[in-house]
Design an enzyme around this catalytic site. Sequence first.
Site, PDB file in Angstrom:
ATOM      1  N   LYS A 288       0.816  -1.217   0.000  1.00 57.02           N
ATOM      2  CA  LYS A 288       0.000   0.000   0.000  1.00 57.02           C
ATOM      3  C   LYS A 288       0.847   1.264   0.000  1.00 57.02           C
ATOM      4  CE  LYS A 288      -2.366   0.230   3.787  1.00 57.02           C
ATOM      5  NZ  LYS A 288      -3.306   0.352   4.941  1.00 57.02           N
TER       6      LYS A 288
ATOM      7  N   LYS B  13       4.373   1.411  -0.042  1.00 60.36           N
ATOM      8  CA  LYS B  13       5.704   1.298  -0.674  1.00 60.36           C
ATOM      9  C   LYS B  13       6.825   1.605   0.317  1.00 60.36           C
ATOM     10  CE  LYS B  13       3.562   0.723  -4.622  1.00 60.36           C
ATOM     11  NZ  LYS B  13       2.886  -0.574  -4.567  1.00 60.36           N
TER      12      LYS B  13
END
Length: 131
Positions: free
Chosen positions: A44, A46
């Site tokens: 979600k 990174k």
Amino acid sequence: MKRVITFGTFDVLHVGHVRILQRARMLGDYLIVGVSTDSLNLQKKKKKAIYSQFERMEIVKSLQYVDEVFLEHSLESKGDYIKNNQADILVMGDDWKGRFDIFKNLCDVIYLPRTEGISTSEVLENIKASA
Ligand code: CTP
């Protein structure tokens, strides 16, 4: 008895987290929190969470507004989590406004305003800047 469900990463807990959980709990009688797993968080946002999924769950569970926690493994399973937990209300921060309206056939969907001026990313930036 109204059951409320909400989701999030809740890494490096801050007052924005506490306030949304408090306000979510006040909408009902029982608050269930889905804490993103490390791998979902990576997917979600990174970036890697500072605290592990188990530490984040333990911290969120210790808050007085929170009745129950579980690990959210997949974004696609939100509907199942809502059903399995028999939630009456889904609460999300208004950064997600409209994105969860598809669940209005399962429960009420309420977006609460975020606390201004704070986020886990900002806290981490501040720590870096002052180190
Ligand atoms: N939240 C909030 N106010 C803030 C920050 C977060 O109300 N200032 C809410 C989010 O809307 C979400 C929940 O807290 O419903 C969990 O958010 P999370 O993504 O864990 O926190 P952030 O601080 O936004 O994290 P990041 O900076 O890593 O995106």
